[in-house]
Every structure is written in structure tokens, then in C-alpha cells.
Design a protein around this motif. Structure first.
Motif, PDB file in Angstrom:
ATOM      1  N   GLN A  90       0.821  -1.208   0.000  1.00 14.89           N
ATOM      2  CA  GLN A  90       0.000   0.000   0.000  1.00 14.89           C
ATOM      3  C   GLN A  90       0.858   1.264   0.000  1.00 14.89           C
ATOM      4  N   ALA A  91       2.010   1.215   0.681  1.00 20.53           N
ATOM      5  CA  ALA A  91       2.911   2.362   0.667  1.00 20.53           C
ATOM      6  C   ALA A  91       3.546   2.547  -0.715  1.00 20.53           C
ATOM      7  N   LEU A  92       3.997   1.453  -1.316  1.00 22.43           N
ATOM      8  CA  LEU A  92       4.615   1.527  -2.643  1.00 22.43           C
ATOM      9  C   LEU A  92       3.610   1.884  -3.728  1.00 22.43           C
ATOM     10  N   ASP A  93       2.357   1.530  -3.485  1.00 22.50           N
ATOM     11  CA  ASP A  93       1.301   1.769  -4.474  1.00 22.50           C
ATOM     12  C   ASP A  93       1.096   3.251  -4.757  1.00 22.50           C
ATOM     13  N   GLN A  94       1.573   4.105  -3.866  1.00 20.07           N
ATOM     14  CA  GLN A  94       1.440   5.550  -4.061  1.00 20.07           C
ATOM     15  C   GLN A  94       2.482   6.095  -5.034  1.00 20.07           C
ATOM     16  N   LEU A  95       3.452   5.276  -5.409  1.00 22.30           N
ATOM     17  CA  LEU A  95       4.550   5.715  -6.272  1.00 22.30           C
ATOM     18  C   LEU A  95       4.235   5.403  -7.735  1.00 22.30           C
ATOM     19  N   PRO A  96       4.928   6.046  -8.673  1.00 15.49           N
ATOM     20  CA  PRO A  96       4.669   5.813 -10.101  1.00 15.49           C
ATOM     21  C   PRO A  96       5.335   4.531 -10.602  1.00 15.49           C
ATOM     22  N   ILE A  97       4.871   3.396 -10.073  1.00 21.98           N
ATOM     23  CA  ILE A  97       5.389   2.096 -10.468  1.00 21.98           C
ATOM     24  C   ILE A  97       4.345   1.366 -11.307  1.00 21.98           C
ATOM     25  N   ASP A  98       4.780   0.277 -11.940  1.00 20.97           N
ATOM     26  CA  ASP A  98       3.905  -0.435 -12.871  1.00 20.97           C
ATOM     27  C   ASP A  98       3.434  -1.783 -12.352  1.00 20.97           C
ATOM     28  N   GLY A  99       4.029  -2.263 -11.283  1.00 16.13           N
ATOM     29  CA  GLY A  99       3.626  -3.553 -10.752  1.00 16.13           C
ATOM     30  C   GLY A  99       4.514  -3.971  -9.606  1.00 16.13           C
ATOM     31  N   PHE A 100       4.270  -5.200  -9.134  1.00 17.24           N
ATOM     32  CA  PHE A 100       4.968  -5.713  -7.962  1.00 17.24           C
ATOM     33  C   PHE A 100       5.573  -7.080  -8.249  1.00 17.24           C
ATOM     34  N   LEU A 101       6.671  -7.364  -7.572  1.00 14.26           N
ATOM     35  CA  LEU A 101       7.282  -8.689  -7.550  1.00 14.26           C
ATOM     36  C   LEU A 101       7.193  -9.185  -6.114  1.00 14.26           C
ATOM     37  N   THR A 102       6.417 -10.254  -5.911  1.00 17.07           N
ATOM     38  CA  THR A 102       6.080 -10.696  -4.558  1.00 17.07           C
ATOM     39  C   THR A 102       6.677 -12.068  -4.294  1.00 17.07           C
ATOM     40  N   VAL A 103       7.714 -12.096  -3.470  1.00 14.14           N
ATOM     41  CA  VAL A 103       8.415 -13.333  -3.184  1.00 14.14           C
ATOM     42  C   VAL A 103       7.606 -14.200  -2.212  1.00 14.14           C
ATOM     43  N   THR A 104       7.814 -15.507  -2.317  1.00  6.34           N
ATOM     44  CA  THR A 104       7.196 -16.403  -1.340  1.00  6.34           C
ATOM     45  C   THR A 104       7.726 -16.087   0.052  1.00  6.34           C
ATOM     46  N   PRO A 105       6.896 -16.237   1.077  1.00  7.88           N
ATOM     47  CA  PRO A 105       7.355 -15.974   2.440  1.00  7.88           C
ATOM     48  C   PRO A 105       8.539 -16.876   2.794  1.00  7.88           C
ATOM     49  N   TYR A 106       9.549 -16.288   3.385  1.00 14.00           N
ATOM     50  CA  TYR A 106      10.749 -17.027   3.752  1.00 14.00           C
ATOM     51  C   TYR A 106      10.718 -17.372   5.245  1.00 14.00           C
ATOM     52  N   TYR A 107      11.436 -18.383   5.608  1.00 13.89           N
ATOM     53  CA  TYR A 107      11.681 -18.827   6.982  1.00 13.89           C
ATOM     54  C   TYR A 107      10.514 -19.566   7.619  1.00 13.89           C
ATOM     55  N   ASN A 108       9.275 -19.088   7.471  1.00 19.65           N
ATOM     56  CA  ASN A 108       8.178 -19.735   8.193  1.00 19.65           C
ATOM     57  C   ASN A 108       7.553 -20.928   7.471  1.00 19.65           C
ATOM     58  N   LYS A 109       7.985 -21.222   6.217  1.00 22.67           N
ATOM     59  CA  LYS A 109       7.669 -22.469   5.511  1.00 22.67           C
ATOM     60  C   LYS A 109       6.178 -22.808   5.506  1.00 22.67           C
ATOM     61  N   PRO A 110       5.344 -21.965   4.879  1.00 26.41           N
ATOM     62  CA  PRO A 110       3.899 -22.212   4.856  1.00 26.41           C
ATOM     63  C   PRO A 110       3.532 -23.384   3.944  1.00 26.41           C
ATOM     64  N   THR A 111       2.322 -23.892   4.130  1.00 27.13           N
ATOM     65  CA  THR A 111       1.768 -24.886   3.229  1.00 27.13           C
ATOM     66  C   THR A 111       1.368 -24.219   1.911  1.00 27.13           C
ATOM     67  N   GLN A 112       1.023 -25.031   0.917  1.00 24.62           N
ATOM     68  CA  GLN A 112       0.565 -24.488  -0.356  1.00 24.62           C
ATOM     69  C   GLN A 112      -0.723 -23.676  -0.179  1.00 24.62           C
ATOM     70  N   LYS A 113      -1.619 -24.132   0.681  1.00 25.19           N
ATOM     71  CA  LYS A 113      -2.839 -23.372   0.945  1.00 25.19           C
ATOM     72  C   LYS A 113      -2.513 -22.043   1.609  1.00 25.19           C
ATOM     73  N   GLY A 114      -1.552 -22.066   2.532  1.00 21.13           N
ATOM     74  CA  GLY A 114      -1.124 -20.817   3.155  1.00 21.13           C
ATOM     75  C   GLY A 114      -0.527 -19.857   2.153  1.00 21.13           C
ATOM     76  N   LEU A 115       0.248 -20.383   1.219  1.00 27.27           N
ATOM     77  CA  LEU A 115       0.813 -19.546   0.168  1.00 27.27           C
ATOM     78  C   LEU A 115      -0.281 -18.933  -0.689  1.00 27.27           C
ATOM     79  N   GLN A 116      -1.252 -19.732  -1.047  1.00 30.05           N
ATOM     80  CA  GLN A 116      -2.343 -19.227  -1.880  1.00 30.05           C
ATOM     81  C   GLN A 116      -3.071 -18.087  -1.184  1.00 30.05           C
TER      82      GLN A 116
END
Length: 292
Positions: A90-116
Motif C-alpha cells: 500500500q505504501a509503494l502503491d502511491q509511487l509511479p510504479i507499474d507492478g509488484f514482484l512478490t516473493v514467497t514468504p521465507y523462513y516460516n515455511k507455509p503450506t501451499q494453501k497458506g501460500l495461496q
């Protein structure tokens, strides 16, 4: 929108570890001159894990303003906390950017459902397009093709940076996804083969050092001229490998300093500058690529 040679841009720093914004702007200008197709701001190569949130936002803002709409700017927004990722988005969304690159959560090792559910929640916090980012070698978490296919039905989840180095992921994803979806490699060594199999380009570390050459490779590949792309890529193969002889971005910063593109190869703890024993390997790879 997000195809071709996309640089995962470094964050230049001075010898005290402070961000060097003037050098950052000059790097952006260089990429624009060299034909880089898009810029990832605050990805792994930018040392996003060791910057504060205010620095993270400031670097993205500087890059976006310097680019001034000439090429897409994709901002890294992924953390291992869903709520913190939403707040950063939401903070970055205020800037003149075109999109996001969203990495999988690290360290806490979620399930596939959690990732979804994690990615769905972040996607619901913005209308800008999102590229998923799968890099299990760093996160201890693999976003499986079936989960990607489920997420592809969300309107603003438009593609993935697949950094497993597993070229079979292209056909797996293609067989499961029935909507337009961008497939980008996150592994320079295998990225051309990934593209030949139906991918749309690369989010690249090597492009930090050889932006014009990487742009030419992927322009040729996306035009279907794979023989030309292979010929151009062949001389970069040693460099693709050498830039990972130590944790990214340690070698690429050293190489950029060697080219006088940045005044310092400083990184932040827990990373250290490159060991002197590895410098010859990187120099030989740069010579093989004819960058020096």
C-alpha cells in the motif's frame, strides 16, 4: 508488459553502507540507454532484506522517478508476514510504479494453501499487476505449479518469476494455466532455455553488468531467432556462473566497481565484500564475456 531482459537492480552504497542515490540514478540512466526492458526495484539483488522500510520505499521512489515512465518499474513487496507485505504494498502503491514482484514468504515455511491465501490477500490490497516470485533456494519454500495455476485466476496476478532453475516448470505451468500468464526465469544460467520452451524473458542479475548484451539476447529470443540468441549468450555463460560464486549481490557489486559503474562494492551485514580468492574467477569470466 513484463517481458525481455529485466534487470534486478542493485542498490549502490558508500563505504559506510549508506545508499548512494546519485549512483543509483546513473545506473538507471545506463539501463535506459542500453535497452533494458524493465527494472525490478528492491528485489533480492537490491539487498531488500537489509534495508529499512523507509529506505526500501525511498529507493523505489528514486528509481521510478528517474525512469519517468520510459520502461516498466516493478517493485519488490514480499515479506514473510502477510500483513507487513500488505502494508508495504500500500505504501509503494502511491509511487509511479507499474507492478509488484512478490516473493514467497521465507523462513516460516507455509503450506501451499497458506501460500495461496497469502498471495490472494496481497493481490486484494492493490489493483496493480503482481508477479509471483518463486526462489526456494533462498526461502525454503517452493510455490508449486498447481498453486500458481490457482492464483492465475486472480485478475491482477499476471505472471511468475520462476527461479528454481528447473526448465520443466515451463511446460508444467503451461499445461495448468489457461489464461494469459507471463513466465519469467529468475536464473540467468538456464533463462535462455526457459525462454525457448515458451517463457517470456528473464529477471536478471547478469543484466546489471551487461545490460545491452542481455537486452539483445532476449530481443532475439522473443523474435524467434534462437540461433542468434544462443550465439550472444554463449560468451556470457561463464559470467552467469561467476556472479554467484558468493551470495548475490556480492560478486555483481564487485564487478560493477571493476567497471567503474559504482564507486564502492559495499554490502550490508550479514553479507561481506567478495573474498580476494574469488576475484580472479570473476575477472576471467568478465574477460570471457568481453566486458573487460
Amino acid at each position: 508488459m513484463f517481458t525481455g531482459s529485466i534487470v534486478a537492480l542493485i542498490t549502490p552504497m558508500n563505504e559506510h553502507g549508506q545508499i548512494d542515490y546519485e549512483t543509483l540514478k546513473s545506473l538507471v540512466d545506463w539501463h535506459l540507454e542500453c535497452g533494458t526492458n524493465a527494472i525490478v526495484a528492491m528485489g533480492t539483488t537490491a539487498e531488500s532484506c537489509t534495508l529499512t522500510q523507509s529506505e526500501h520505499i525511498s529507493v523505489v521512489k528514486t528509481i521510478a522517478e528517474q525512469v519517468a515512465g520510459k520502461v516498466p518499474v516493478i517493485a519488490g513487496n514480499g515479506l514473510n508476514s502477510t500483513q507487513q507485505s500488505i502494508e508495504l504494498t500500500q505504501a509503494l502503491d502511491q509511487l509511479p510504479i507499474d507492478g509488484f514482484l512478490t516473493v514467497t514468504p521465507y523462513y516460516n515455511k507455509p503450506t501451499q494453501k497458506g501460500l495461496q491465501l497469502h498471495f490472494e490477500a496481497i493481490a486484494n490490497s492493490t489493483v496493480k499487476p503482481i508477479l509471483l516470485y518463486n526462489v526456494p533456494g533462498r526461502t525454503a519454500c517452493d510455490l508449486l505449479p498447481e498453486t500458481v495455476a490457482a492464483l492465475s485466476h486472480i485478475d491482477n496476478i499476471v505472471g511468475i518469476k520462476e527461479a528454481t532453475g528447473d526448465k520443466s516448470r515451463v511446460s508444467q505451468l503451461q499445461s495448468l494455466i489457461n489464461t494469459p500468464f507471463t513466465l519469467l526465469s529468475g536464473d540467468d544460467e538456464t533463462a535462455l532455455e526457459f525462454t525457448k520452451l515458451g517463457g517470456h524473458g528473464v529477471i536478471s542479475v547478469t543484466a546489471n553488468v551487461m545490460p545491452a548484451e542481455m537486452a539483445a539476447i532476449y530481443q532475439s529470443a522473443l523474435n524467434g531467432d534462437f540461433s542468434q540468441a544462443e550465439a550472444l549468450n554463449e560468451k556470457l555463460e561463464r559470467l552467469h556462473n561467476a556472479l554467484f560464486i558468493e551470495p548475490n549481490p556480492v560478486p555483481v557489486k564487485w564487478a560493477l566497481k571493476k567497471l567503474n559503474r559504482i564507486p564502492s562494492d559495499q554490502v550490508r551485514l550479514p553479507l561481506l565484500k567478495m573474498e580476494s580468492s574469488h576475484q580472479t574467477i570473476v575477472i576471467e569470466a568478465m574477460e570471457s564475456a568481453q566486458v573487460i
